[in-house]
Design a protein around this motif. Structure first.
Motif, PDB file in Angstrom:
ATOM      1  N   ASN A   1      -4.314  -7.689 -10.799  1.00 17.79           N
ATOM      2  CA  ASN A   1      -5.138  -8.411  -9.837  1.00 17.79           C
ATOM      3  C   ASN A   1      -5.305  -9.870 -10.245  1.00 17.79           C
ATOM      4  O   ASN A   1      -5.226 -10.773  -9.400  1.00 17.79           O
ATOM      5  N   ALA A   2      -5.523 -10.124 -11.521  1.00 15.75           N
ATOM      6  CA  ALA A   2      -5.674 -11.494 -12.009  1.00 15.75           C
ATOM      7  C   ALA A   2      -4.373 -12.265 -11.808  1.00 15.75           C
ATOM      8  O   ALA A   2      -4.392 -13.453 -11.464  1.00 15.75           O
ATOM      9  N   TRP A   3      -3.235 -11.602 -12.005  1.00 18.75           N
ATOM     10  CA  TRP A   3      -1.942 -12.267 -11.777  1.00 18.75           C
ATOM     11  C   TRP A   3      -1.784 -12.627 -10.307  1.00 18.75           C
ATOM     12  O   TRP A   3      -1.288 -13.694  -9.960  1.00 18.75           O
ATOM     13  N   GLN A   4      -2.206 -11.736  -9.423  1.00 17.38           N
ATOM     14  CA  GLN A   4      -2.115 -12.010  -7.996  1.00 17.38           C
ATOM     15  C   GLN A   4      -2.989 -13.204  -7.607  1.00 17.38           C
ATOM     16  O   GLN A   4      -2.618 -13.985  -6.722  1.00 17.38           O
ATOM     17  N   THR A   5      -4.117 -13.369  -8.273  1.00 19.57           N
ATOM     18  CA  THR A   5      -4.974 -14.529  -8.025  1.00 19.57           C
ATOM     19  C   THR A   5      -4.251 -15.806  -8.436  1.00 19.57           C
ATOM     20  O   THR A   5      -4.286 -16.809  -7.715  1.00 19.57           O
ATOM     21  N   ILE A   6      -3.603 -15.781  -9.596  1.00 21.25           N
ATOM     22  CA  ILE A   6      -2.820 -16.940 -10.037  1.00 21.25           C
ATOM     23  C   ILE A   6      -1.717 -17.224  -9.014  1.00 21.25           C
ATOM     24  O   ILE A   6      -1.518 -18.364  -8.600  1.00 21.25           O
ATOM     25  N   ASP A   7      -1.017 -16.198  -8.605  1.00 22.86           N
ATOM     26  CA  ASP A   7       0.088 -16.359  -7.674  1.00 22.86           C
ATOM     27  C   ASP A   7      -0.375 -16.969  -6.355  1.00 22.86           C
ATOM     28  O   ASP A   7       0.308 -17.827  -5.781  1.00 22.86           O
ATOM     29  N   THR A   8      -1.544 -16.571  -5.877  1.00 24.85           N
ATOM     30  CA  THR A   8      -2.091 -17.129  -4.638  1.00 24.85           C
ATOM     31  C   THR A   8      -2.340 -18.625  -4.784  1.00 24.85           C
ATOM     32  O   THR A   8      -1.993 -19.417  -3.898  1.00 24.85           O
ATOM     33  N   GLN A   9      -2.928 -19.027  -5.901  1.00 21.54           N
ATOM     34  CA  GLN A   9      -3.212 -20.448  -6.120  1.00 21.54           C
ATOM     35  C   GLN A   9      -1.927 -21.247  -6.334  1.00 21.54           C
ATOM     36  O   GLN A   9      -1.810 -22.387  -5.874  1.00 21.54           O
ATOM     37  N   LEU A  10      -0.967 -20.651  -7.012  1.00 21.65           N
ATOM     38  CA  LEU A  10       0.310 -21.332  -7.211  1.00 21.65           C
ATOM     39  C   LEU A  10       1.024 -21.527  -5.872  1.00 21.65           C
ATOM     40  O   LEU A  10       1.648 -22.566  -5.639  1.00 21.65           O
ATOM     41  N   GLN A  11       0.925 -20.539  -5.002  1.00 19.29           N
ATOM     42  CA  GLN A  11       1.534 -20.665  -3.678  1.00 19.29           C
ATOM     43  C   GLN A  11       0.842 -21.759  -2.879  1.00 19.29           C
ATOM     44  O   GLN A  11       1.496 -22.547  -2.188  1.00 19.29           O
ATOM     45  N   ARG A  12      -0.476 -21.851  -3.007  1.00 17.81           N
ATOM     46  CA  ARG A  12      -1.206 -22.918  -2.309  1.00 17.81           C
ATOM     47  C   ARG A  12      -0.730 -24.284  -2.790  1.00 17.81           C
ATOM     48  O   ARG A  12      -0.494 -25.195  -1.996  1.00 17.81           O
ATOM     49  N   ARG A  13      -0.580 -24.416  -4.109  1.00 18.68           N
ATOM     50  CA  ARG A  13      -0.086 -25.676  -4.656  1.00 18.68           C
ATOM     51  C   ARG A  13       1.326 -25.960  -4.155  1.00 18.68           C
ATOM     52  O   ARG A  13       1.650 -27.082  -3.767  1.00 18.68           O
ATOM     53  N   SER A  14       2.159 -24.948  -4.146  1.00 18.20           N
ATOM     54  CA  SER A  14       3.534 -25.112  -3.684  1.00 18.20           C
ATOM     55  C   SER A  14       3.574 -25.552  -2.221  1.00 18.20           C
ATOM     56  O   SER A  14       4.424 -26.359  -1.837  1.00 18.20           O
ATOM     57  N   ASP A  15       2.672 -25.049  -1.429  1.00 15.81           N
ATOM     58  CA  ASP A  15       2.616 -25.435  -0.014  1.00 15.81           C
ATOM     59  C   ASP A  15       2.162 -26.881   0.170  1.00 15.81           C
ATOM     60  O   ASP A  15       2.535 -27.522   1.153  1.00 15.81           O
ATOM     61  N   LEU A  16       1.365 -27.411  -0.746  1.00 20.99           N
ATOM     62  CA  LEU A  16       0.889 -28.793  -0.646  1.00 20.99           C
ATOM     63  C   LEU A  16       1.945 -29.808  -1.083  1.00 20.99           C
ATOM     64  O   LEU A  16       1.930 -30.956  -0.631  1.00 20.99           O
ATOM     65  N   ILE A  17       2.856 -29.397  -1.930  1.00 15.78           N
ATOM     66  CA  ILE A  17       3.816 -30.329  -2.535  1.00 15.78           C
ATOM     67  C   ILE A  17       4.712 -31.029  -1.512  1.00 15.78           C
ATOM     68  O   ILE A  17       4.882 -32.248  -1.593  1.00 15.78           O
ATOM     69  N   PRO A  18       5.292 -30.347  -0.527  1.00 15.45           N
ATOM     70  CA  PRO A  18       6.151 -31.078   0.431  1.00 15.45           C
ATOM     71  C   PRO A  18       5.406 -32.208   1.153  1.00 15.45           C
ATOM     72  O   PRO A  18       5.967 -33.288   1.352  1.00 15.45           O
ATOM     73  N   ASN A  19       4.156 -31.963   1.524  1.00 11.32           N
ATOM     74  CA  ASN A  19       3.376 -33.015   2.186  1.00 11.32           C
ATOM     75  C   ASN A  19       3.133 -34.192   1.256  1.00 11.32           C
ATOM     76  O   ASN A  19       3.209 -35.352   1.670  1.00 11.32           O
ATOM     77  N   LEU A  20       2.864 -33.884   0.005  1.00 11.59           N
ATOM     78  CA  LEU A  20       2.633 -34.941  -0.984  1.00 11.59           C
ATOM     79  C   LEU A  20       3.903 -35.764  -1.180  1.00 11.59           C
ATOM     80  O   LEU A  20       3.863 -37.000  -1.196  1.00 11.59           O
ATOM     81  N   VAL A  21       5.031 -35.088  -1.319  1.00  9.55           N
ATOM     82  CA  VAL A  21       6.307 -35.778  -1.529  1.00  9.55           C
ATOM     83  C   VAL A  21       6.624 -36.678  -0.337  1.00  9.55           C
ATOM     84  O   VAL A  21       7.040 -37.830  -0.517  1.00  9.55           O
ATOM     85  N   GLU A  22       6.418 -36.176   0.870  1.00 10.17           N
ATOM     86  CA  GLU A  22       6.693 -36.982   2.064  1.00 10.17           C
ATOM     87  C   GLU A  22       5.792 -38.213   2.114  1.00 10.17           C
ATOM     88  O   GLU A  22       6.234 -39.299   2.493  1.00 10.17           O
ATOM     89  N   THR A  23       4.539 -38.057   1.725  1.00  5.56           N
ATOM     90  CA  THR A  23       3.619 -39.199   1.718  1.00  5.56           C
ATOM     91  C   THR A  23       4.064 -40.237   0.701  1.00  5.56           C
ATOM     92  O   THR A  23       4.088 -41.432   0.989  1.00  5.56           O
ATOM     93  N   VAL A  24       4.443 -39.790  -0.481  1.00  3.46           N
ATOM     94  CA  VAL A  24       4.863 -40.713  -1.537  1.00  3.46           C
ATOM     95  C   VAL A  24       6.183 -41.383  -1.160  1.00  3.46           C
ATOM     96  O   VAL A  24       6.383 -42.566  -1.440  1.00  3.46           O
ATOM     97  N   LYS A  25       7.083 -40.650  -0.501  1.00  2.00           N
ATOM     98  CA  LYS A  25       8.382 -41.213  -0.119  1.00  2.00           C
ATOM     99  C   LYS A  25       8.234 -42.497   0.683  1.00  2.00           C
ATOM    100  O   LYS A  25       9.013 -43.433   0.522  1.00  2.00           O
TER     101      LYS A  25
END
Length: 187
Positions: free
Chosen positions: A37-61
């Protein structure tokens, strides 16, 4: 004294031993499930971060398009996370993402217009909040792994763990020396 008293004592001891073994086994299952369960919590947060990255990259570009190496490193680290299939690969990939994001935010310091962009600021805040959640989730996971490993490696739990095929789990660690060091930005 009746003849059945020694048998009753032996039977009581056997029943107590069986109850103890069942309790140990159930405790190990519960601890392993907490780790999952604790691993799944980490995975959820990592997925959230992964979803934010493309928007961040596009903004910085838009502001730092000539900083392609840093942007490509962030994208590659995200892709490693997306394609990771084992907890160890996820740990390695997330450590890469952490390092590349640190470089990206250090790079942003050199672009005042980018730093002032509200979209970039919001993404940076969201990522910062997510990083805090990831850090807490990692700590929680590592605590669960410690409790589980202690249960399966100490006596008499180690006897039940061997019979029940419980294996040692690995905590979430930072392996990369790059993640531990401050990012270096040069122009």
């Amino acid at each position: 004294m009746p003849d059945f008293v020694p048998y009753a004592v032996v039977l009581a001891v056997v029943v107590l031993v069986i109850i103890g073994i069942v309790h140990l086994y159930n405790n190990m299952v519960a601890l392993r499930n907490r780790c999952d369960n604790a691993w799944q919590t980490i995975d959820t947060q990592l997925q959230r971060r992964s979803d934010l990255i493309p928007n961040l990259v596009e903004t910085v570009k838009g502001y730092a398009s000539h900083e392609s190496k840093t942007l490509e490193a962030v994208i590659a680290a995200r892709q490693n996370y997306v394609s990771a299939s084992t907890p160890e690969q996820v740990m390695d990939a997330t450590n890469q993402i952490t390092g590349t994001l640190r470089q990206l935010f250090a790079l942003a310091e050199s672009y005042p217009d980018l730093k002032a962009n509200t979209n970039f600021q919001q993404l940076q805040t969201d990522l910062s909040d997510t990083e805090d959640k990831i850090s807490y989730a990692r700590q929680s996971y590592n605590d669960c792994v410690l409790n589980y490993n202690n249960a399966i490696q100490t006596f008499p739990g180690n006897l039940v763990a061997g019979i029940g095929h419980f294996t040692k789990m690995t905590g979430f660690t930072i392996e990369s020396s790059e993640v531990r060091q401050a990012p270096k930005v040069s122009f």
